[in-house]
Design an enzyme around this catalytic site. Structure first.
Site, PDB file in Angstrom:
ATOM      1  N   GLU A 189      -4.634   0.113   1.609  1.00 18.60           N
ATOM      2  CA  GLU A 189      -3.714   0.951   0.835  1.00 18.60           C
ATOM      3  C   GLU A 189      -2.428   1.245   1.604  1.00 18.60           C
ATOM      4  O   GLU A 189      -2.050   2.399   1.821  1.00 18.60           O
ATOM      5  CB  GLU A 189      -4.396   2.264   0.430  1.00 18.60           C
ATOM      6  CG  GLU A 189      -5.563   2.040  -0.496  1.00 18.60           C
ATOM      7  CD  GLU A 189      -6.124   3.306  -1.148  1.00 18.60           C
ATOM      8  OE1 GLU A 189      -6.740   3.203  -2.195  1.00 18.60           O
ATOM      9  OE2 GLU A 189      -5.946   4.391  -0.562  1.00 18.60           O
ATOM     10  N   GLU A 386     -11.493  -1.875  -4.747  1.00 20.82           N
ATOM     11  CA  GLU A 386     -11.979  -0.505  -4.911  1.00 20.82           C
ATOM     12  C   GLU A 386     -11.776  -0.082  -6.348  1.00 20.82           C
ATOM     13  O   GLU A 386     -10.718  -0.340  -6.934  1.00 20.82           O
ATOM     14  CB  GLU A 386     -11.201   0.488  -4.029  1.00 20.82           C
ATOM     15  CG  GLU A 386     -11.563   0.463  -2.584  1.00 20.82           C
ATOM     16  CD  GLU A 386     -10.903   1.579  -1.793  1.00 20.82           C
ATOM     17  OE1 GLU A 386     -10.741   2.694  -2.323  1.00 20.82           O
ATOM     18  OE2 GLU A 386     -10.533   1.319  -0.635  1.00 20.82           O
TER      19      GLU A 386
END
Ligand code: BG6
Length: 487
Positions: A189, A386
């Site tokens: 991320e 995810e």
């Protein structure tokens, strides 16, 4: 004549990577074992306010066990129980398992020359255990686990020296596992630093997290480090697939007012595409000047060399890994809008969507949009690494967890994925987050559960740590067995 209609099918490819995802700092525990040094995650106390606290002036990276609880220190003791956990993943039929390597297990302070052999031994065993069950390891090299020393004494990623330290770390693991591990991601991320630069860049207020020039400098250094990892990875084995990993948030304008539409487009360019453009296309996007202006970045202070730019161009990533949990709404024209919660994002409440127990807006169609947007822009394989529902689970007296709400969430997202595949998207795989219950990144809670496997441990660290398959465990087993047809 090509029959385009015949090509379109909702079927997942036969080699589709079904699996699950975790991160070292959220489940391993053993935070000081076998020479491991402390990481930034080890310095974050548990509690709903952990990110607000970590971004405040009160946070200086000290670990004060008398004053605070640190759930990451124990995790779910995966370090000791990994064999039992991988066996359960195998029982579900996992084709792959995404996990991260704790940087401070390999380089405890981050700046050593030689790696810690005891730390590497753990990953040797973990990888071999996966391979024993034909589970393909998918490794995140850096997942919110910067060695604390690099935060406190080097000022985090704004310091260019970190490129050298990361390169050393990445080379050690790529070299060691080049024949066993095909799929890698360089930074988890990476774009999340827009909101919380502490976890991904090690920037706290005392080392300038409130100045976007530092954040963009830190990103640049991470981009260069990532390109060096791609370069080395392909040198040691051309078959390696090395991806980026972004937090993708599908974003809608609240209405057709052009002001909201433009604000929303900017939000998408800044948050979803800025880092991705650099890592995938190997170039800073055309919107860079506008972005620097909007975030008051002092480009005179940025250190970006011609050589760096050449490196970025030459070594882009092979695929795009991303997390997707929710969508958000942009509204710049109404004063008193209701805000919604989010992991690292947030936004205006969307009346068409329901929310999770933590206020995250559930939007499967947003995932179909994300997949189409990303593939339309980059034409690189996509990997959803995810996705999932953080929820309170109840253990029944006969030791069962009836998590139909989780099944419902995942089912709808898998349907959306199938539709996107029929839309023409090249999707490699799907690894729902926290496939076994673990410590939440944003709140440090254990009670925020994502897993197919329940772990008997509460927010105060009490519990037997017993692993119990939830209803979703048996459901996901069928999904994998049928390659997504039995959803
Ligand atoms: C992502 C992170 O932001 O979301 C994970 O990569 C994190 O580390 C996951 O755990 C879910 O967020 P949370 O805060 O519910 O744990």
């Amino acid at each position: 004549m090509v029959d385009f209609k015949a090509i379109s099918s909702e079927a997942f490819p036969t080699n589709f990577l079904w699996g699950g995802a975790t991160a070292a700092n959220q489940l391993e525990g053993a935070w000081r074992k076998d020479g491991k040094g402390p990481s930034i995650a080890d310095a974050l106390p548990g509690g709903k306010q952990r990110l607000t606290f970590a971004s405040s002036k009160d946070f200086n990276g000290q670990i004060d066990e008398k004053r605070y609880q640190y759930p990451n220190h124990r995790g779910i003791e995966h370090y000791q129980r990994f064999k039992e956990d991988i066996k359960l993943f195998a029982e579900m039929g996992f084709k792959c398992y995404r996990f991260s390597i704790a940087w401070s297990r390999i380089f405890p302070q981050g700046d050593e020359i030689e790696p810690n052999e005891a730390g590497l031994k753990f990953y040797d065993q973990l990888i071999d255990e996966c391979l024993k069950y034909q589970i393909e390891p998918v490794i995140t090299i850096s997942h919110y686990e910067l060695p604390l020393n690099l935060v406190k004494n080097y000022g985090g990623w704004k310091n260019r020296q970190l490129i050298t330290f990361y390169e050393r770390f990445a080379k050690v693991v790529l070299q060691r596992y080049k024949q066993k591990v095909r799929y890698w991601m360089t930074f988890n991320e990476i774009n999340s630093a827009f909101h919380f630069p502490i976890m991904s860049q090690g920037l706290m207020p005392s080392n300038g997290s409130n100045d976007y020039t530092n954040i963009f400098q830190a990103w640049h250094n991470q981009f260069v480090a990532s390109a060096l990892a791609v370069k080395f990875g392909h040198q040691v084995n051309l078959n390696l697939q090395i991806g980026c990993m972004i937090l993708y948030a599908t974003s809608y304008a609240v209405d057709a007012n052009p002001k909201n539409q433009w604000a929303n487009l900017k939000q998408i360019q800044d948050f979803n595409f800025f880092c991705t453009d650099v890592q995938v296309r190997g170039e800073y996007p055309a919107s860079t000047a506008r972005i620097f202006h909007d975030y008051q970045v002092d480009s005179q202070r940025l250190k970006i060399t011609e050589q760096d730019l050449q490196l970025l161009k030459k070594y882009p990533v092979d695929y795009i890994g991303f997390s997707y949990y929710m969508s958000s709404v942009t509204d710049v024209t109404h004063q008193d809008t209701v805000k919604s919660a989010g992991n690292l994002i947030g936004g205006v409440s969307n009346q068409f969507l329901q929310t999770s127990d933590w206020g995250w807006q559930i939007d499967p169609t947003g995932l179909r949009i994300a997949l189409n947007e990303l593939y339309g822009r980059y034409q690189k394989p996509l990997f959803i690494v995810e996705n999932g529902l953080g929820a309170f689970d109840k253990l029944t007296t006969d030791h069962k967890i009836h998590d139909n709400y989780r099944i419902d969430y995942l089912k709808k997202h898998i349907h959306a994925m199938a539709k996107a595949v029929a839309d023409g998207v090249n999707l490699m795989g799907y690894t729902p987050w926290g496939c076994i219950d673990l410590v939440s990144a944003s709140t440090g809670q254990m009670s925020k559960r994502y897993g197919f496997i329940y772990v008997d441990l509460d927010d105060n660290g009490k519990g037997s740590l017993q692993r119990i398959p939830k209803d979703s465990f048996y459901w996901y087993q069928k999904v994998i067995e049928s390659n997504g047809k039995g959803v």
